[in-house]
Write a protein that holds these residues in place. Structure first.
Motif, PDB file in Angstrom:
ATOM      1  N   ASP A   1       0.836  -1.199   0.000  1.00  5.79           N
ATOM      2  CA  ASP A   1       0.000   0.000   0.000  1.00  5.79           C
ATOM      3  C   ASP A   1       0.871   1.250   0.000  1.00  5.79           C
ATOM      4  OD1 ASP A   1      -2.414  -1.432   0.128  1.00  5.79           O
ATOM      5  OD2 ASP A   1      -2.274  -1.571   2.307  1.00  5.79           O
ATOM      6  N   CYS A   2       0.623   2.120  -0.958  1.00  6.28           N
ATOM      7  CA  CYS A   2       1.362   3.373  -1.040  1.00  6.28           C
ATOM      8  C   CYS A   2       0.937   4.289   0.107  1.00  6.28           C
ATOM      9  CB  CYS A   2       1.091   4.045  -2.385  1.00  6.28           C
ATOM     10  SG  CYS A   2       1.870   5.670  -2.539  1.00  6.28           S
TER      11      CYS A   2
ATOM     12  N   SER B   1      -2.409   3.226  -6.059  1.00  7.13           N
ATOM     13  CA  SER B   1      -1.614   2.269  -6.822  1.00  7.13           C
ATOM     14  C   SER B   1      -1.176   1.106  -5.932  1.00  7.13           C
ATOM     15  CB  SER B   1      -0.364   2.947  -7.393  1.00  7.13           C
ATOM     16  OG  SER B   1       0.435   1.994  -8.074  1.00  7.13           O
ATOM     17  N   ALA B   2      -1.182  -0.092  -6.504  1.00  6.82           N
ATOM     18  CA  ALA B   2      -0.677  -1.274  -5.809  1.00  6.82           C
ATOM     19  C   ALA B   2       0.610  -1.750  -6.463  1.00  6.82           C
ATOM     20  CB  ALA B   2      -1.722  -2.383  -5.810  1.00  6.82           C
ATOM     21  N   ASP B   3       1.200  -0.910  -7.312  1.00  6.71           N
ATOM     22  CA  ASP B   3       2.466  -1.253  -7.965  1.00  6.71           C
ATOM     23  C   ASP B   3       3.619  -0.674  -7.160  1.00  6.71           C
ATOM     24  OD1 ASP B   3       1.396  -2.677 -10.139  1.00  6.71           O
ATOM     25  OD2 ASP B   3       0.982  -0.820 -11.225  1.00  6.71           O
ATOM     26  N   ILE B   4       4.140  -1.486  -6.266  1.00  4.57           N
ATOM     27  CA  ILE B   4       5.200  -1.074  -5.346  1.00  4.57           C
ATOM     28  C   ILE B   4       6.447  -1.894  -5.632  1.00  4.57           C
ATOM     29  CG2 ILE B   4       5.839  -0.819  -2.906  1.00  4.57           C
ATOM     30  CD1 ILE B   4       3.376   0.872  -3.741  1.00  4.57           C
ATOM     31  N   GLU B   5       7.612  -1.231  -5.554  1.00  5.60           N
ATOM     32  CA  GLU B   5       8.892  -1.915  -5.705  1.00  5.60           C
ATOM     33  C   GLU B   5       9.675  -1.766  -4.407  1.00  5.60           C
ATOM     34  OE1 GLU B   5      10.314  -1.368 -10.215  1.00  5.60           O
ATOM     35  OE2 GLU B   5      10.235   0.506  -9.070  1.00  5.60           O
ATOM     36  N   VAL B   6      10.610  -2.691  -4.184  1.00  4.33           N
ATOM     37  CA  VAL B   6      11.447  -2.652  -2.990  1.00  4.33           C
ATOM     38  C   VAL B   6      12.865  -3.054  -3.361  1.00  4.33           C
ATOM     39  CG1 VAL B   6      10.908  -5.046  -2.304  1.00  4.33           C
ATOM     40  CG2 VAL B   6      11.630  -3.382  -0.566  1.00  4.33           C
ATOM     41  N   ARG B   7      13.828  -2.507  -2.611  1.00  3.55           N
ATOM     42  CA  ARG B   7      15.207  -2.962  -2.697  1.00  3.55           C
ATOM     43  C   ARG B   7      15.787  -2.972  -1.290  1.00  3.55           C
ATOM     44  NH1 ARG B   7      18.377   1.955  -5.843  1.00  3.55           N
ATOM     45  NH2 ARG B   7      17.658   3.639  -4.501  1.00  3.55           N
ATOM     46  N   GLU B   8      16.757  -3.823  -1.075  1.00  4.03           N
ATOM     47  CA  GLU B   8      17.345  -4.029   0.251  1.00  4.03           C
ATOM     48  C   GLU B   8      18.636  -3.234   0.375  1.00  4.03           C
ATOM     49  OE1 GLU B   8      19.332  -7.849   2.279  1.00  4.03           O
ATOM     50  OE2 GLU B   8      17.251  -8.132   1.642  1.00  4.03           O
TER      51      GLU B   8
ATOM     52  N   CYS C   1       6.671   3.694  -4.983  1.00  3.92           N
ATOM     53  CA  CYS C   1       5.409   3.484  -5.684  1.00  3.92           C
ATOM     54  C   CYS C   1       5.613   3.807  -7.158  1.00  3.92           C
ATOM     55  CB  CYS C   1       4.335   4.387  -5.084  1.00  3.92           C
ATOM     56  SG  CYS C   1       2.761   4.300  -5.963  1.00  3.92           S
ATOM     57  N   LYS C   2       5.272   2.875  -8.014  1.00  4.22           N
ATOM     58  CA  LYS C   2       5.397   3.114  -9.451  1.00  4.22           C
ATOM     59  C   LYS C   2       4.257   3.976  -9.973  1.00  4.22           C
ATOM     60  CE  LYS C   2       6.106  -1.268 -10.746  1.00  4.22           C
ATOM     61  NZ  LYS C   2       6.471  -2.390 -11.643  1.00  4.22           N
ATOM     62  N   GLY C   3       3.209   4.147  -9.174  1.00  6.92           N
ATOM     63  CA  GLY C   3       2.079   4.974  -9.586  1.00  6.92           C
ATOM     64  C   GLY C   3       2.343   6.459  -9.430  1.00  6.92           C
ATOM     65  N   CYS C   4       2.890   6.862  -8.267  1.00 13.00           N
ATOM     66  CA  CYS C   4       3.070   8.292  -8.011  1.00 13.00           C
ATOM     67  C   CYS C   4       4.521   8.697  -7.741  1.00 13.00           C
ATOM     68  CB  CYS C   4       2.190   8.728  -6.837  1.00 13.00           C
ATOM     69  SG  CYS C   4       2.721   8.102  -5.231  1.00 13.00           S
ATOM     70  N   GLY C   5       5.420   7.710  -7.587  1.00 10.07           N
ATOM     71  CA  GLY C   5       6.823   8.019  -7.362  1.00 10.07           C
ATOM     72  C   GLY C   5       7.217   8.198  -5.904  1.00 10.07           C
ATOM     73  N   LYS C   6       6.254   8.149  -4.983  1.00 12.85           N
ATOM     74  CA  LYS C   6       6.549   8.275  -3.547  1.00 12.85           C
ATOM     75  C   LYS C   6       7.532   7.187  -3.141  1.00 12.85           C
ATOM     76  CE  LYS C   6       5.608   9.112   0.918  1.00 12.85           C
ATOM     77  NZ  LYS C   6       6.275  10.192   1.563  1.00 12.85           N
TER      78      LYS C   6
END
Length: 61
Positions: free
Chosen positions: A18-19, A25-32, A47-52
């Motif tokens: 959840d952004c 948007s439910a398109d979220i990315e993560v990196r460690e 968030c790939k939807g809004c860039g947050k």
């Protein structure tokens, strides 16, 4: 050390999907990310939807 992984998609329906900007948007990315001493691992989300982007603290060794 820096980033240990490239951006990867968070599985849809996961609690981390959840952004916080509430853009819908439910398109979220993560990196460690790992500290140089290896004692701290955190997670950088975007968030790939809004860039947050935001961080979540992981377990500390």
């Amino acid at each position: 050390m820096g980033y240990e992984t490239d951006w990867t998609d968070v599985e849809k329906g996961s609690p981390d999907c959840d952004c916080p900007a509430k853009c819908g948007s439910a398109d979220i990315e993560v990196r460690e990310w790992e500290s140089s001493d290896g004692g701290h691992t955190d997670y950088h989300y975007r968030c790939k939807g809004c860039g947050k982007d935001w961080w979540a603290e992981g377990a500390d060794a």
